[in-house]
Write a protein that holds these residues in place. Sequence first.
Motif, mmCIF file in Angstrom:
data_model
loop_
_atom_site.group_PDB
_atom_site.id
_atom_site.type_symbol
_atom_site.label_atom_id
_atom_site.label_comp_id
_atom_site.label_asym_id
_atom_site.label_seq_id
_atom_site.Cartn_x
_atom_site.Cartn_y
_atom_site.Cartn_z
ATOM 1 N N VAL A 77 6.923 2.395 -6.681
ATOM 2 C CA VAL A 77 5.543 2.044 -6.326
ATOM 3 C C VAL A 77 4.733 3.274 -5.928
ATOM 4 C CG1 VAL A 77 4.135 0.797 -4.622
ATOM 5 C CG2 VAL A 77 6.132 -0.297 -5.637
ATOM 6 N N SER A 78 5.305 4.105 -5.077
ATOM 7 C CA SER A 78 4.537 5.217 -4.518
ATOM 8 C C SER A 78 4.877 6.573 -5.129
ATOM 9 C CB SER A 78 4.726 5.279 -2.998
ATOM 10 O OG SER A 78 6.071 5.553 -2.686
ATOM 11 N N GLY A 79 5.878 6.632 -5.969
ATOM 12 C CA GLY A 79 6.282 7.894 -6.576
ATOM 13 C C GLY A 79 7.415 8.535 -5.796
ATOM 14 N N ASN A 80 8.064 9.472 -6.443
ATOM 15 C CA ASN A 80 9.170 10.176 -5.814
ATOM 16 C C ASN A 80 8.667 11.052 -4.680
ATOM 17 O OD1 ASN A 80 10.765 9.053 -7.782
ATOM 18 N ND2 ASN A 80 10.927 10.907 -8.995
ATOM 19 N N SER A 81 9.457 11.165 -3.644
ATOM 20 C CA SER A 81 9.128 12.066 -2.547
ATOM 21 C C SER A 81 10.421 12.578 -1.941
ATOM 22 C CB SER A 81 8.294 11.361 -1.473
ATOM 23 O OG SER A 81 9.080 10.453 -0.741
ATOM 24 N N ARG A 82 10.338 13.684 -1.274
ATOM 25 C CA ARG A 82 11.523 14.220 -0.582
ATOM 26 C C ARG A 82 12.010 13.231 0.466
ATOM 27 N NH1 ARG A 82 8.358 19.071 -0.257
ATOM 28 N NH2 ARG A 82 8.866 20.342 -2.055
ATOM 29 N N GLY A 83 11.060 12.616 1.183
ATOM 30 C CA GLY A 83 11.436 11.654 2.215
ATOM 31 C C GLY A 83 12.215 10.480 1.653
ATOM 32 N N ILE A 122 15.372 -1.130 -1.395
ATOM 33 C CA ILE A 122 13.967 -0.988 -0.995
ATOM 34 C C ILE A 122 13.479 0.434 -1.224
ATOM 35 C CG2 ILE A 122 12.419 -0.986 1.016
ATOM 36 C CD1 ILE A 122 14.079 -3.441 2.024
ATOM 37 N N THR A 123 14.320 1.413 -0.925
ATOM 38 C CA THR A 123 13.947 2.812 -1.144
ATOM 39 C C THR A 123 13.674 3.058 -2.624
ATOM 40 O OG1 THR A 123 15.252 3.488 0.777
ATOM 41 C CG2 THR A 123 14.679 5.208 -0.807
ATOM 42 N N GLY A 124 14.523 2.518 -3.489
ATOM 43 C CA GLY A 124 14.293 2.656 -4.928
ATOM 44 C C GLY A 124 13.006 1.988 -5.365
ATOM 45 N N TRP A 170 15.730 11.662 0.586
ATOM 46 C CA TRP A 170 16.648 11.821 1.716
ATOM 47 C C TRP A 170 16.970 10.483 2.365
ATOM 48 C CZ3 TRP A 170 19.938 15.377 2.055
ATOM 49 C CH2 TRP A 170 19.670 16.632 1.505
ATOM 50 N N ALA A 171 16.008 9.578 2.430
ATOM 51 C CA ALA A 171 16.291 8.253 3.004
ATOM 52 C C ALA A 171 17.391 7.567 2.210
ATOM 53 C CB ALA A 171 15.023 7.407 3.022
ATOM 54 N N GLY A 172 17.226 7.474 0.902
ATOM 55 C CA GLY A 172 18.226 6.814 0.073
ATOM 56 C C GLY A 172 19.579 7.499 0.125
ATOM 57 N N THR A 173 19.564 8.819 0.065
ATOM 58 C CA THR A 173 20.813 9.579 0.105
ATOM 59 C C THR A 173 21.534 9.374 1.432
ATOM 60 O OG1 THR A 173 19.917 11.220 -1.421
ATOM 61 C CG2 THR A 173 21.806 11.893 -0.076
ATOM 62 N N LEU A 174 20.795 9.425 2.532
ATOM 63 C CA LEU A 174 21.408 9.232 3.849
ATOM 64 C C LEU A 174 21.912 7.804 4.039
ATOM 65 C CD1 LEU A 174 18.929 11.443 5.848
ATOM 66 C CD2 LEU A 174 21.402 11.839 5.672
ATOM 67 N N GLY A 193 22.651 -1.526 2.033
ATOM 68 C CA GLY A 193 22.528 -1.751 0.591
ATOM 69 C C GLY A 193 21.123 -2.230 0.255
ATOM 70 N N ILE A 194 20.609 -3.133 1.072
ATOM 71 C CA ILE A 194 19.233 -3.609 0.892
ATOM 72 C C ILE A 194 18.248 -2.465 1.138
ATOM 73 C CG2 ILE A 194 17.457 -5.154 1.821
ATOM 74 C CD1 ILE A 194 19.786 -7.175 2.337
ATOM 75 N N ALA A 195 18.509 -1.639 2.139
ATOM 76 C CA ALA A 195 17.629 -0.495 2.419
ATOM 77 C C ALA A 195 17.574 0.460 1.226
ATOM 78 C CB ALA A 195 18.108 0.249 3.672
#
Length: 128
Positions: free
Chosen positions: A62-68, A55-57, A71-75, A50-52
Motif C-alpha cells: 500500500v505505502s511502498g517499500n521502506s527501511r522501517g 500486515i507488514t507485507g 526491519w519490522a518484518g525481518t525482526l 505471523g499476522i504482523a
Amino acid sequence: MQRMFIAWGAVLMALSVAIGAFGAHMLEDRIGADALAVYETGVHYHMVHGIAILITGLLAGVSGNSRGLFWAGTLFIVGTIIFSGSLYVLSISGIKWLGAITPIGGTAFIAGWIALMVSALSGRRQSR
C-alpha cells in the motif's frame, strides 16, 4: 518486499497452526501442565507475529517499500524463530538454559514494533 513478507507470514501461520495442533493432540499427556503452558505461549506469540508479518507485507504494497517496514518484518521473523522456537524446544526437552535465549526473541519483537511505528510516522517512501 511485499511478496516476501506475505509468503513468510503465510508459512509461519501455517506452521503455527500445525505446531499448535501437535501440542494440543500429542503433547498434552506427555509433558506437564507447566511445560504445556510454555509451549502454548510460544504458539500464541508465533501466531500474533505471523499476522504482523502479513500486515507488514500488505503495508509495503500500500505505502511502498521502506527501511522501517523491511526491519519490522525481518525482526518479526527473527523474533518468531528465536522466541517461539526456544519455547517449543524448552517445553519439550526441559533444557532450562534455552530460557536465556527467549528474551532475545522478545527484544526482536519489540524492535520490530518500534520499526513499524517509525515507518508509519515517517510518511516517506524509501527503497531498502
